[in-house]
Design an enzyme around this catalytic site. Sequence first.
Site, PDB file in Angstrom:
ATOM      1  N   ASN A   7       0.648  -1.180   0.043  1.00 53.98           N
ATOM      2  CA  ASN A   7       0.141  -0.079  -0.074  1.00 53.98           C
ATOM      3  C   ASN A   7       0.679   1.305   0.009  1.00 53.98           C
ATOM      4  OD1 ASN A   7      -1.642   2.237   0.911  1.00 53.98           O
ATOM      5  ND2 ASN A   7      -3.201   0.894   1.728  1.00 53.98           N
ATOM      6  N   HIS A  43      -5.505   3.449  -1.663  1.00 53.97           N
ATOM      7  CA  HIS A  43      -6.831   3.661  -0.989  1.00 53.97           C
ATOM      8  C   HIS A  43      -7.216   5.007  -1.121  1.00 53.97           C
ATOM      9  CE1 HIS A  43      -9.536   2.323   2.677  1.00 53.97           C
ATOM     10  NE2 HIS A  43      -9.807   3.318   2.057  1.00 53.97           N
ATOM     11  N   GLU A  70      -8.568   0.151  -3.057  1.00 54.93           N
ATOM     12  CA  GLU A  70      -9.437   0.130  -1.726  1.00 54.93           C
ATOM     13  C   GLU A  70     -10.437   1.430  -1.528  1.00 54.93           C
ATOM     14  OE1 GLU A  70      -6.393  -2.478   1.160  1.00 54.93           O
ATOM     15  OE2 GLU A  70      -6.774  -0.432   1.504  1.00 54.93           O
ATOM     16  N   HIS A 190      -3.879  -4.658   7.786  1.00 52.29           N
ATOM     17  CA  HIS A 190      -3.979  -3.728   8.822  1.00 52.29           C
ATOM     18  C   HIS A 190      -3.091  -4.232   9.938  1.00 52.29           C
ATOM     19  CE1 HIS A 190      -6.092  -0.021   9.683  1.00 52.29           C
ATOM     20  NE2 HIS A 190      -5.649  -0.138  10.969  1.00 52.29           N
ATOM     21  N   ASP A 191      -1.992  -3.304  10.149  1.00 56.84           N
ATOM     22  CA  ASP A 191      -1.084  -3.418  11.244  1.00 56.84           C
ATOM     23  C   ASP A 191      -0.315  -4.772  11.190  1.00 56.84           C
ATOM     24  OD1 ASP A 191      -1.905  -0.864  12.184  1.00 56.84           O
ATOM     25  OD2 ASP A 191      -3.110  -1.629  13.725  1.00 56.84           O
TER      26      ASP A 191
END
Length: 237
Positions: A7, A43, A70, A190-191
């Site tokens: 990302n 995103h 996204e 995510h994370d």
Amino acid sequence: MTKLSVNINKIATLRNSRGGNTPNLVQSAIDIQEFGAEGITIHPRPDERHIRYQDAYDLKPIISTEYNIEGNPIPSFMDLVLAVKPTQVTLVPDAVDAITSNAGWDTKTHQVFLTEVIDEFKRNNIRTSIFMDPNLSLIEEAAKTGADRIELYTEEFAAQYALENKKAIEPYVKSAELASELGLGINAGHDLNLENIHFFATSIPNLLEVSIGHALIAESLYLGLQNVINMYKYKLQ
């Protein structure tokens, strides 16, 4: 092997902070692919505070791996995705003012809406994925929408893993097992970071892809982007 999609939102954030074109987002995406990443994720949000809608068009010609866009399927996002036609669209229920993604879809409440959106994307040969909490009943509802995949929202796992609570992986394993039974592919994000990615990836059955941005870029400040991408790829084997 699980694919790594990088990302690049944080690279866009850095660029935007000075108002110019440094770092160059397109060149960064070219380099990230050359360094071994199997995909690029963006995103875009309505306020364009990091990825701009124009970036989605500019990136399209140079992405030779997989292109994942996204976002919340509001009309402007729908129009963008249908024009760009990425490899995959990941539907995320972001509030307009959300700093970052903070919840998966309620696929029971929003099933009709999601089905209509997914039908439109699939008519345009765009693979679809729904951002999901590890909730078994909602994953069952997700399968009814016609989605190709789900993306497991991994913030809670990451927070618990940092506290040495490895049992936090259990709902994600069960969710992946159910998704596979229902014919859904499995992504995650995510994370996730260099500390937890190997444990997560080796625990989750049939994990196709992870999308990692914030941690990967932060780690690259110390270790270098090419090195970090190769470290992730090694841990995903």
